[in-house]
Design a protein around this motif. Structure first.
Motif, PDB file in Angstrom:
ATOM      1  N   THR A  63       1.602  44.594  38.841  1.00 34.46           N
ATOM      2  CA  THR A  63       2.777  43.754  39.075  1.00 34.46           C
ATOM      3  C   THR A  63       2.976  43.507  40.560  1.00 34.46           C
ATOM      4  N   TYR A  64       3.219  42.243  40.901  1.00 30.23           N
ATOM      5  CA  TYR A  64       3.562  41.861  42.269  1.00 30.23           C
ATOM      6  C   TYR A  64       5.083  41.790  42.395  1.00 30.23           C
ATOM      7  N   TYR A  65       5.589  42.271  43.531  1.00 32.72           N
ATOM      8  CA  TYR A  65       7.020  42.185  43.827  1.00 32.72           C
ATOM      9  C   TYR A  65       7.194  41.385  45.111  1.00 32.72           C
ATOM     10  N   TRP A  66       8.021  40.360  45.020  1.00 31.63           N
ATOM     11  CA  TRP A  66       8.284  39.469  46.146  1.00 31.63           C
ATOM     12  C   TRP A  66       9.724  39.695  46.589  1.00 31.63           C
ATOM     13  N   TYR A  67       9.880  40.136  47.846  1.00 30.11           N
ATOM     14  CA  TYR A  67      11.196  40.362  48.446  1.00 30.11           C
ATOM     15  C   TYR A  67      11.437  39.321  49.535  1.00 30.11           C
ATOM     16  N   GLY A  68      12.654  38.831  49.632  1.00 33.25           N
ATOM     17  CA  GLY A  68      12.958  37.878  50.678  1.00 33.25           C
ATOM     18  C   GLY A  68      14.443  37.641  50.822  1.00 33.25           C
ATOM     19  N   GLU A  69      14.793  36.855  51.816  1.00 34.24           N
ATOM     20  CA  GLU A  69      16.193  36.539  52.085  1.00 34.24           C
ATOM     21  C   GLU A  69      16.758  35.686  50.950  1.00 34.24           C
ATOM     22  N   CYS A  84      14.744  40.192  44.836  1.00 34.80           N
ATOM     23  CA  CYS A  84      13.458  40.716  44.390  1.00 34.80           C
ATOM     24  C   CYS A  84      13.026  39.965  43.135  1.00 34.80           C
ATOM     25  N   TYR A  85      11.776  39.532  43.125  1.00 35.95           N
ATOM     26  CA  TYR A  85      11.161  38.859  41.985  1.00 35.95           C
ATOM     27  C   TYR A  85       9.884  39.598  41.609  1.00 35.95           C
ATOM     28  N   SER A  86       9.498  39.522  40.340  1.00 39.54           N
ATOM     29  CA  SER A  86       8.256  40.149  39.900  1.00 39.54           C
ATOM     30  C   SER A  86       7.355  39.125  39.216  1.00 39.54           C
ATOM     31  N   SER A  87       6.048  39.400  39.255  1.00 42.15           N
ATOM     32  CA  SER A  87       5.073  38.487  38.658  1.00 42.15           C
ATOM     33  C   SER A  87       3.794  39.243  38.341  1.00 42.15           C
ATOM     34  N   LYS A  88       3.090  38.785  37.324  1.00 37.69           N
ATOM     35  CA  LYS A  88       1.767  39.315  37.011  1.00 37.69           C
ATOM     36  C   LYS A  88       0.657  38.430  37.567  1.00 37.69           C
ATOM     37  N   PHE A  95      13.195  36.633  38.316  1.00 41.08           N
ATOM     38  CA  PHE A  95      14.235  37.177  39.189  1.00 41.08           C
ATOM     39  C   PHE A  95      14.715  38.498  38.606  1.00 41.08           C
ATOM     40  N   LEU A  96      14.662  39.562  39.420  1.00 41.48           N
ATOM     41  CA  LEU A  96      15.106  40.879  38.972  1.00 41.48           C
ATOM     42  C   LEU A  96      16.542  41.167  39.391  1.00 41.48           C
ATOM     43  N   SER A  97      16.818  41.052  40.703  1.00 37.96           N
ATOM     44  CA  SER A  97      18.177  41.322  41.170  1.00 37.96           C
ATOM     45  C   SER A  97      18.267  41.063  42.663  1.00 37.96           C
ATOM     46  N   ASP A  98      19.491  41.051  43.160  1.00 40.39           N
ATOM     47  CA  ASP A  98      19.721  41.125  44.603  1.00 40.39           C
ATOM     48  C   ASP A  98      19.683  42.609  44.955  1.00 40.39           C
ATOM     49  N   VAL A  99      18.577  43.052  45.511  1.00 38.36           N
ATOM     50  CA  VAL A  99      18.381  44.486  45.751  1.00 38.36           C
ATOM     51  C   VAL A  99      19.122  44.967  46.993  1.00 38.36           C
ATOM     52  N   VAL A 100      19.575  44.028  47.814  1.00 37.66           N
ATOM     53  CA  VAL A 100      20.441  44.335  48.957  1.00 37.66           C
ATOM     54  C   VAL A 100      21.637  43.404  48.913  1.00 37.66           C
ATOM     55  N   GLN A 101      22.831  43.980  48.993  1.00 39.91           N
ATOM     56  CA  GLN A 101      24.076  43.235  49.193  1.00 39.91           C
ATOM     57  C   GLN A 101      24.832  44.036  50.254  1.00 39.91           C
ATOM     58  N   MET A 102      24.474  43.813  51.497  1.00 43.55           N
ATOM     59  CA  MET A 102      24.867  44.715  52.581  1.00 43.55           C
ATOM     60  C   MET A 102      25.989  44.149  53.439  1.00 43.55           C
TER      61      MET A 102
END
Length: 340
Positions: A63-69, A84-88, A95-102
């Motif tokens: 699984t690839y995980y793509w993180y970005g703004e 954060c997004y995931s892909s095979k 779309f998985l979630s907003d992994v940062v809400q800072m």
């Protein structure tokens, strides 16, 4: 007795019809994409444009995980978000979630900055370690921030910030070598382009590998057939410019003179480098140029330019963007014709 079954039968048929209507109404969203189209809207599984700007990608098992703004409209202006997004297959993204809400972690004030998040997975600690550019409004703070999570899909918790090597750090990039060693790339306006090795727990800098004396940001590195290729862009803010590359047999240098990766008049086809993705398959290896096409006045509509690079024997070039397909298992890509 039969009359008792009719309402249930009608209800069952009605429910099935509703499901079928919903399916066909959303068939464009549900259908698996087969091509990557540089510069186009790139929808996730819900049909929303992917919001992972200035990002980075890691692969965990298959699984690839793509993180970005995260730059969608309607966000709380006091918070900064990382998605954060995931892909095979690197084409279809969930779309998985907003992994940062800072909220402002160090009292930097209105307009504080969280940019270019990059995540590393530490196999020993089993932690996901996120580095990002942390700054104040006028970009004078110039530090890297670290946030940590036990899961790929968050939530990441802020731990600390620091200046790597005691130097100002703005744009950052990441590189993971074939042996799993983790490196940070950062832009130092006074000295140049640093490549540093991270400590074994990825929570600090262990040592400097190279200081490339060139005014570059948007740093990206890949290791391919015995050579290291480094890409960077000039310091022109949001405006695109001709990205350049250099090579070396070692991360410690010496590095060759920097050369354009595309015709300079195209300004790298209106994009800025953020990462190179190495896809090693059973048949071949593809190196993908991963870049942003920024739209500063409409950040939510910023696009992505991904293209397989022509690379080898110390040469690297970015072809004119066209739709293309990718077989991640085979490591093979195919350029398609432009759509009229």
């Amino acid at each position: 007795m039969n009359f008792c079954k009719h309402p249930l039968k009608k209800s069952w048929i009605g429910g099935l019809l509703s499901v079928l209507i919903l399916f066909f109404a959303n068939k464009e969203i549900l259908a698996q994409r087969k091509t990557i189209e540089p510069g186009a809207i790139w929808p996730d599984q819900n049909g929303n444009h992917i919001q992972a700007h200035g990002g980075g990608i890691i692969k965990i098992k298959n699984t690839y995980y793509w993180y970005g703004e995260q730059r969608r409209q309607g966000l709380d202006p006091n918070l900064r978000y990382v998605s954060c997004y995931s892909s095979k297959d690197l084409v279809n993204w969930k779309f998985l979630s907003d992994v940062v809400q800072m909220s402002d972690p160090e009292n930097l004030g209105p307009g504080w900055v969280l940019e270019r998040p990059k995540v590393y997975f530490n196999a020993t600690s089993k932690k996901y370690v996120m580095y990002f550019h942390l700054d104040n409004k006028d970009y004078s703070y110039a530090r890297v921030g670290i946030a940590v999570s036990d899961r790929a899909d968050g939530n990441f918790k802020f731990v600390k910030s620091f200046r790597p090597l005691g130097r100002p750090s703005r744009d950052i990039g990441q590189f993971i070598d074939d042996d799993g060693s983790a490196y940070l790339i950062f832009e130092d306006r006074e000295l140049g382009f640093h490549i540093v090795k991270l400590s074994s727990d990825f929570m600090s800098v262990e040592k400097e590998m190279s200081l490339i004396n060139a005014p570059l940001e948007g740093g990206a590195v890949v290791h391919y057939k015995g050579l290291y290729y480094a890409i960077g862009s000039a310091l022109t803010g949001w405006n695109p410019n001709p990205n350049k590359y250099a090579t070396s047999r070692s991360l410690e240098g010496p590095w060759t003179e920097f050369k354009n990766i595309a015709p300079p008049e195209t300004n790298t086809y209106q994009s800025q480098s953020t990462m190179m993705i190495k896809v090693t398959g059973t048949k071949s290896t593809t190196i993908i140029f991963m870049a942003d096409q920024w739209r500063p006045s409409a950040q939510w509509d910023s696009r992505y330019l991904w293209m397989p690079l022509e690379i080898g024997d110390g040469k690297l070039s970015l072809p004119k963007p066209r739709p293309w397909s990718l077989d991640v298992k085979g490591g093979v890509f195919k350029i398609l014709q432009n759509r009229d």
